[in-house]
Design a protein around this motif. Sequence first.
Motif, short mmCIF file in Angstrom:
data_model
loop_
_atom_site.label_atom_id
_atom_site.label_comp_id
_atom_site.label_asym_id
_atom_site.label_seq_id
_atom_site.Cartn_x
_atom_site.Cartn_y
_atom_site.Cartn_z
N LEU A 81 3.84 -8.73 3.99
CA LEU A 81 4.28 -8.64 4.31
C LEU A 81 5.00 -7.53 3.67
O LEU A 81 5.68 -6.63 5.00
N LEU A 82 4.64 -6.78 2.49
CA LEU A 82 5.41 -5.81 1.36
C LEU A 82 4.70 -4.74 2.24
O LEU A 82 5.43 -3.20 2.45
N GLU A 83 3.05 -4.50 2.98
CA GLU A 83 3.46 -3.61 4.23
C GLU A 83 4.08 -3.27 5.31
O GLU A 83 3.72 -1.56 5.36
N ASP A 84 4.52 -4.12 5.43
CA ASP A 84 5.76 -3.62 7.19
C ASP A 84 7.23 -2.95 6.24
O ASP A 84 7.35 -2.58 7.18
N ILE A 85 7.00 -3.38 4.63
CA ILE A 85 8.12 -2.68 4.40
C ILE A 85 8.43 -1.58 3.88
O ILE A 85 8.81 -0.55 3.72
N LEU A 86 7.19 -1.76 3.18
CA LEU A 86 7.10 -0.03 2.28
C LEU A 86 6.65 0.52 3.06
O LEU A 86 5.99 1.18 4.13
N THR A 87 6.72 2.28 2.13
CA THR A 87 6.36 3.41 3.33
C THR A 87 4.54 3.49 2.82
O THR A 87 4.41 3.23 2.12
N LYS A 88 4.23 3.90 4.02
CA LYS A 88 3.30 4.32 3.84
C LYS A 88 2.44 5.47 3.09
O LYS A 88 1.48 5.94 3.00
N LYS A 89 3.49 5.72 2.17
CA LYS A 89 2.74 6.84 1.19
C LYS A 89 2.01 6.29 -0.39
O LYS A 89 1.57 7.52 -1.36
N VAL A 90 2.51 5.09 -0.42
CA VAL A 90 2.05 4.30 -1.93
C VAL A 90 1.13 3.07 -1.17
O VAL A 90 1.23 2.95 -0.22
N ASN A 91 -0.08 3.24 -2.16
CA ASN A 91 -0.95 2.02 -1.96
C ASN A 91 -0.11 0.36 -3.20
O ASN A 91 -0.40 1.59 -3.77
N PHE A 92 -0.64 -0.24 -2.40
CA PHE A 92 0.04 -1.17 -3.41
C PHE A 92 -1.27 -3.20 -4.23
O PHE A 92 -1.66 -2.32 -2.84
N GLU A 93 -1.23 -2.98 -5.52
CA GLU A 93 -1.46 -4.32 -5.40
C GLU A 93 -0.86 -5.60 -5.94
O GLU A 93 0.31 -4.99 -7.11
N ILE A 94 -0.93 -6.78 -5.83
CA ILE A 94 0.25 -8.01 -6.23
C ILE A 94 -0.86 -8.59 -6.97
O ILE A 94 -1.63 -9.37 -6.14
N ASP A 95 -0.38 -8.91 -7.54
CA ASP A 95 -0.79 -9.69 -9.10
C ASP A 95 0.02 -11.41 -9.83
O ASP A 95 1.88 -10.64 -10.11
N ILE A 96 0.22 -12.19 -9.11
CA ILE A 96 0.80 -13.34 -9.82
C ILE A 96 0.25 -13.40 -10.80
O ILE A 96 -0.64 -13.94 -11.28
N CYS A 97 0.78 -14.18 -11.71
CA CYS A 97 0.65 -14.52 -13.08
C CYS A 97 1.93 -16.00 -13.40
O CYS A 97 2.51 -15.44 -13.45
N LYS A 98 0.66 -17.06 -14.06
CA LYS A 98 1.77 -17.71 -14.13
C LYS A 98 1.77 -17.91 -15.58
O LYS A 98 1.10 -17.53 -16.52
#
Length: 141
Positions: A81-98
């Motif tokens: 979902l975030l790939e469509d929102i954020l600029t293509k000039k950055v890479n990212f990784e999501i981590d969910i912590c409980k």
Amino acid sequence: MKKGRRKGYLYTMEVLLTISMIFIVIIFAFRSAPSKPALEISLIKGDAFSALEYLDDSGQLRPLVYSGKPLDVAELQIEDLLEDILTKKVNFEIDICKNSDACSEENAPENREIIVVDYYLSGYKKSYDFYRVRMYIWKMI
């Protein structure tokens, strides 16, 4: 020249010299603008937080996190979902912590400057579990 005029002339020269010294000090004190990298990092961080907030406000983030599926699956769906929102000039990784568990940094590269954005979720429907959505962002080369 008369004595009174000479004093007035010297006083005027002293005032002009003082004003010019103050002006030079002000120029040297305020001539450096904020550095571009610091500004760019804060803009990237703001955009990333706004993207997570948008997903939450649009009703897409909480159902994924609280779906009961493994958190790895939810992380991949959020990244899509975030790939469509954020600029293509950055890479990212999501981590969910409980709760207060430590988030894993294993998927973030070690040789880059990493920007970290935390987004906290405190519940969804009848679940009152606490989650932290941590986003690791780095600029592409």
